[in-house]
Scaffold this motif. Sequence first.
Motif, PDB file in Angstrom:
ATOM      1  N   VAL A 156      33.916  45.049  37.884  1.00 34.58           N
ATOM      2  CA  VAL A 156      34.129  43.826  37.091  1.00 34.58           C
ATOM      3  C   VAL A 156      35.622  43.618  36.844  1.00 34.58           C
ATOM      4  N   ARG A 157      36.310  44.702  36.537  1.00 35.45           N
ATOM      5  CA  ARG A 157      37.757  44.596  36.256  1.00 35.45           C
ATOM      6  C   ARG A 157      38.485  43.984  37.452  1.00 35.45           C
ATOM      7  N   ILE A 158      38.155  44.469  38.648  1.00 35.65           N
ATOM      8  CA  ILE A 158      38.829  43.929  39.842  1.00 35.65           C
ATOM      9  C   ILE A 158      38.525  42.433  39.964  1.00 35.65           C
ATOM     10  N   PHE A 159      37.264  42.087  39.761  1.00 35.17           N
ATOM     11  CA  PHE A 159      36.847  40.693  39.921  1.00 35.17           C
ATOM     12  C   PHE A 159      37.544  39.779  38.907  1.00 35.17           C
ATOM     13  N   THR A 160      37.726  40.288  37.668  1.00 36.20           N
ATOM     14  CA  THR A 160      38.358  39.445  36.643  1.00 36.20           C
ATOM     15  C   THR A 160      39.889  39.448  36.756  1.00 36.20           C
ATOM     16  N   LEU A 161      40.422  40.408  37.511  1.00 36.25           N
ATOM     17  CA  LEU A 161      41.876  40.456  37.668  1.00 36.25           C
ATOM     18  C   LEU A 161      42.361  39.680  38.882  1.00 36.25           C
ATOM     19  N   MET A 162      41.406  39.271  39.729  1.00 36.68           N
ATOM     20  CA  MET A 162      41.804  38.687  41.011  1.00 36.68           C
ATOM     21  C   MET A 162      42.651  37.419  40.870  1.00 36.68           C
ATOM     22  N   ALA A 163      42.389  36.635  39.815  1.00 41.36           N
ATOM     23  CA  ALA A 163      43.148  35.392  39.644  1.00 41.36           C
ATOM     24  C   ALA A 163      44.578  35.710  39.219  1.00 41.36           C
ATOM     25  N   ASN A 164      45.536  35.396  40.076  1.00 40.42           N
ATOM     26  CA  ASN A 164      46.963  35.478  39.782  1.00 40.42           C
ATOM     27  C   ASN A 164      47.554  36.883  39.652  1.00 40.42           C
ATOM     28  N   SER A 165      46.753  37.934  39.901  1.00 43.54           N
ATOM     29  CA  SER A 165      47.332  39.282  39.845  1.00 43.54           C
ATOM     30  C   SER A 165      48.086  39.556  41.137  1.00 43.54           C
ATOM     31  N   PRO A 166      49.107  40.427  41.089  1.00 44.59           N
ATOM     32  CA  PRO A 166      49.805  40.782  42.330  1.00 44.59           C
ATOM     33  C   PRO A 166      48.823  41.399  43.337  1.00 44.59           C
ATOM     34  N   GLU A 167      48.951  40.979  44.589  1.00 47.37           N
ATOM     35  CA  GLU A 167      48.018  41.445  45.616  1.00 47.37           C
ATOM     36  C   GLU A 167      48.061  42.965  45.765  1.00 47.37           C
ATOM     37  N   GLU A 168      49.259  43.554  45.539  1.00 47.96           N
ATOM     38  CA  GLU A 168      49.386  45.011  45.693  1.00 47.96           C
ATOM     39  C   GLU A 168      48.480  45.737  44.707  1.00 47.96           C
ATOM     40  N   ILE A 169      48.406  45.206  43.480  1.00 46.58           N
ATOM     41  CA  ILE A 169      47.574  45.865  42.453  1.00 46.58           C
ATOM     42  C   ILE A 169      46.096  45.704  42.786  1.00 46.58           C
ATOM     43  N   ILE A 170      45.722  44.507  43.219  1.00 43.22           N
ATOM     44  CA  ILE A 170      44.315  44.291  43.582  1.00 43.22           C
ATOM     45  C   ILE A 170      43.937  45.217  44.744  1.00 43.22           C
ATOM     46  N   ALA A 171      44.835  45.313  45.732  1.00 47.86           N
ATOM     47  CA  ALA A 171      44.549  46.183  46.873  1.00 47.86           C
ATOM     48  C   ALA A 171      44.451  47.635  46.413  1.00 47.86           C
ATOM     49  N   ALA A 172      45.366  48.048  45.516  1.00 51.73           N
ATOM     50  CA  ALA A 172      45.325  49.436  45.019  1.00 51.73           C
ATOM     51  C   ALA A 172      44.022  49.695  44.263  1.00 51.73           C
ATOM     52  N   LEU A 173      43.597  48.718  43.451  1.00 53.24           N
ATOM     53  CA  LEU A 173      42.328  48.876  42.719  1.00 53.24           C
ATOM     54  C   LEU A 173      41.154  48.983  43.692  1.00 53.24           C
ATOM     55  N   CYS A 174      41.194  48.195  44.762  1.00 55.79           N
ATOM     56  CA  CYS A 174      40.129  48.249  45.755  1.00 55.79           C
ATOM     57  C   CYS A 174      40.091  49.625  46.421  1.00 55.79           C
ATOM     58  N   VAL A 175      41.268  50.164  46.708  1.00 55.98           N
ATOM     59  CA  VAL A 175      41.312  51.497  47.335  1.00 55.98           C
ATOM     60  C   VAL A 175      40.763  52.543  46.361  1.00 55.98           C
ATOM     61  N   ILE A 176      41.159  52.446  45.085  1.00 56.51           N
ATOM     62  CA  ILE A 176      40.646  53.396  44.081  1.00 56.51           C
ATOM     63  C   ILE A 176      39.123  53.278  43.991  1.00 56.51           C
ATOM     64  N   MET A 177      38.641  52.043  43.959  1.00 57.54           N
ATOM     65  CA  MET A 177      37.191  51.805  43.893  1.00 57.54           C
ATOM     66  C   MET A 177      36.489  52.425  45.097  1.00 57.54           C
ATOM     67  N   ALA A 178      37.076  52.215  46.285  1.00 50.85           N
ATOM     68  CA  ALA A 178      36.470  52.768  47.501  1.00 50.85           C
ATOM     69  C   ALA A 178      36.450  54.293  47.436  1.00 50.85           C
ATOM     70  N   LEU A 179      37.538  54.873  46.932  1.00 52.55           N
ATOM     71  CA  LEU A 179      37.610  56.344  46.884  1.00 52.55           C
ATOM     72  C   LEU A 179      36.585  56.935  45.930  1.00 52.55           C
ATOM     73  N   ILE A 180      36.456  56.337  44.728  1.00 48.36           N
ATOM     74  CA  ILE A 180      35.497  56.928  43.783  1.00 48.36           C
ATOM     75  C   ILE A 180      34.060  56.697  44.245  1.00 48.36           C
ATOM     76  N   THR A 181      33.853  55.687  45.093  1.00 44.21           N
ATOM     77  CA  THR A 181      32.507  55.472  45.632  1.00 44.21           C
ATOM     78  C   THR A 181      32.237  56.421  46.797  1.00 44.21           C
ATOM     79  N   LEU A 182      33.286  56.690  47.559  1.00 46.01           N
ATOM     80  CA  LEU A 182      33.087  57.533  48.745  1.00 46.01           C
ATOM     81  C   LEU A 182      32.979  59.020  48.392  1.00 46.01           C
TER      82      LEU A 182
END
Lengths: 333, 524
Positions: B484-510
């Motif tokens: 949810v945090r990633i989804f609510t941060l997507m508007a206007n957040s720096p792409e680097e942070i969104i990408a980093a959050l996605c990588v963190i999300m992928a890692l904790i899922t994997l």
Amino acid sequence: MKRLYFFIGLCLLIISPGISSAKEEVVVYISEDRVFSEPILRDFEKDTGIKIKPVYDTEETKSTGAMNRLIAEKNNPQADVYWANEPIRAIVLKQRGISIAYISPSSEGIPTIFKDSQGYWTGFSARARVFIVSDEKNAPDSIMDYIDKQWKNRAVMANPLFGTTTSWIASLFVVWGDEKARDFMEKMKTNGVKISTSNGESTTLVVNKEFAFSLVDSDDAVNAIRAGKQVKQIYPDQDKNGLGCLILPNAVVLIKGGPNQKNGRKLIDYLLSPETERKLAFADCAQIPLHKGVDTPADVKKIEDIKTINVNYEMVAKKLQEIQQFLKKWTKY
Amino acid sequence: MSKKLTILITIFLFIVIGLVPVIAMFVKSLFVGGHFSLESYSLLFKSRQQWHLLFNSLFLAGSTTFITVLLGVPLGILFGKTDLPGKKIFIILFVIPLVIPSYILAIAWFYCLGRSGIVSGLFGREIAVVTLNFLFGFSGTLFVLVSICLPVVIIFTITYLRMINPKLEEAAKLSGQWFFVLRKISIPIIAPGIFLSALIVFILALGEFGVPSSLRFDVFPVESFIQFSAFYDFNAATASAMPLGLIILFILVAERLFLRKKTTQMTIAKESILKISLGKAKPFLFIAVCVFTCITVVVPLAILVKKSFVLWAYKEAFIGSIDSIIRSLLYASAGATLIVVFGFFLGYLLEHRTFRFSYAADSIAIFLFALPGTIIGIGLITLWNTRATNFIYASAVIILFGYIAKYTALSTRFMAVTFSQVSRSMEEAAQILEVGWIKRVWGILVPLVRKGLISTWLVVFIFCLRDLDITMIVYPPAHDTLAVRIFTLMANSPEEIIAALCVIMALITLLPLFILGLVTIKRW
């Protein structure tokens, strides 16, 4: 037995927020972008020791999800404060009896046009509806350029069914009257104005030189300029007899029956303070402070230097609901 | 407590948690201003937009299913039956898109094909017009959904290939080459498994919210979410879910009539399976699979990693999200534990047919699994948003209820298959010796199905962790998860942070997937 205790502990941990009420905390629903609002709320926590419990909105619901959740929770309110990213949503809550009046001492100095006379909502840190133009010598300076043949098929604007573009159109209906506003809309159609999905996309289209100009929120324009893009920001209709530009402040609302009213008031005082406005001016959202004399970066105009559309936001909110069907039809051209 | 009572209580709780909210939502939608009215439903059938949405949803789900089966079955055969090198690595890579939140892939492809994306940077802005046309809308949504759903067909194909008696294939080999054996023997035998996987893919694609909403393709789950969240048109949101509900019921009936017995009666063959030697084709097939894996999995993940490859982004993303990460892990753990308990008893019911209505409980679970999460979320709000039930609505319990409603089908089916592999003789012997039900559960059943329980817990944990649809609608204040945090941060957040959050999300899922791999790798 240890496992049982652990399990019971876990259950209590999970349900505890649902049964607690006496803590120093405040529940706030937020339509302003999370990336800009979260640092302010964290500062509030640090400064006051009051814990913030937030619910953030998403772009997907065009930032109306939090407001609608407040409506859904009318008989069982969970929130104390609503931080809206424009006053229209705050007015809808007033109309539906979801908010209560609170005139914050921090609201002193904010022009009366930007706050409810009874205190149901108070505006702060605003965005302006400005032109973003590609770096051309002959740039537009009035919204009438949308219907000027010189710019045929070269202008773009965000979908008027959503967000700040709807408010802008509704404000034109209020200021000009229905007939003139409808005529303007039809002429825009004839002049080949392209409809984008959002202000963000409009900005990108202008940055990429696919279109000459677009009316967007000032934060979109400032961010593009700060990112080094070859674009300019122009406040439209600033000459003496001009219409002025629409200012859309954030609005803060106290929710009726919220669980932490006292802390809710403290948060409202904090959000309306000149210091919060200064922070939001220097942040990437580049918002315009409504208190006079607040420091701003060079690319953020002061409110006293802008000619604004003199419009009643309550009337805009009412008109906005009236013209929904017209806009739905218009957008399908 | 007797066996029947335990199972009845489980069914009752599952119905209250899962089905009653959906029924409450439906009933509420039949009243306008306190009076009975079918206005929303009549509007539904009159509206061209609804038919358009229905067509979009079915076309997307159908196309996704067709393409995943077309690609997944050959890949499953390659990984499950041939001497292709690196099979296990390929399988792990293909599974990654299924276990990470779906919209992460959409974000990755946006960074690649968007206006300011990598492709546009390399080949000029003109190409962005073409890539954007591909990405936004049907084609992009289909492409991303295929890469997400492909592992379902691959895994089912591999699993069912292991159930073929090798003697049948040996006999067929006397009459022809492997292609003939596959066409005439192997594929017809595993056809029920392929159909079942196709059904699951169809259901997943039909209920998908994250990808079509990110890539702007109008389908029912997105419409329901917008009707509820953006317009608060409760009746329209419910009405727009009904065609999906009817389609899902139709699928359930089809599954019940044609597939259930065929798919649950198969057991893993004791003899080792016959392997196909790829011979000279091996290097070509290896390269082809490598290229395909790169396009569907490696490229989007590499884009995310590259985009986030600045230290400050990870630092900022991690510091700001630590609470959400902890909550995600906590809720997913609690949800998975509760769902495994439900699945244990419902799976036992399904396999042992303790009651006449054993299949009914399973059908309810599948129905809820197939419903879009946004609909379940709206149902939960309808039922629990009262002062008397605030301890549920205002706490993480509401999220756990959503998880139970949505994902119990997974644990029920997995546990039913696990119970089918276990001999009933030990439990029957204990029963003859008058050992009580609870003691039999703890002393015999749980130890016998321990590995199945762990695997089921991990699978359900991953699904809870990646959930966005339900959590986004019901999360109480200060209870947002990382998805949810990633989804609510997507508007206007720096792409680097969104990408980093996605990588963190992928890692904790994997991470749990890695553990699941360790648990199951020996079986393979």
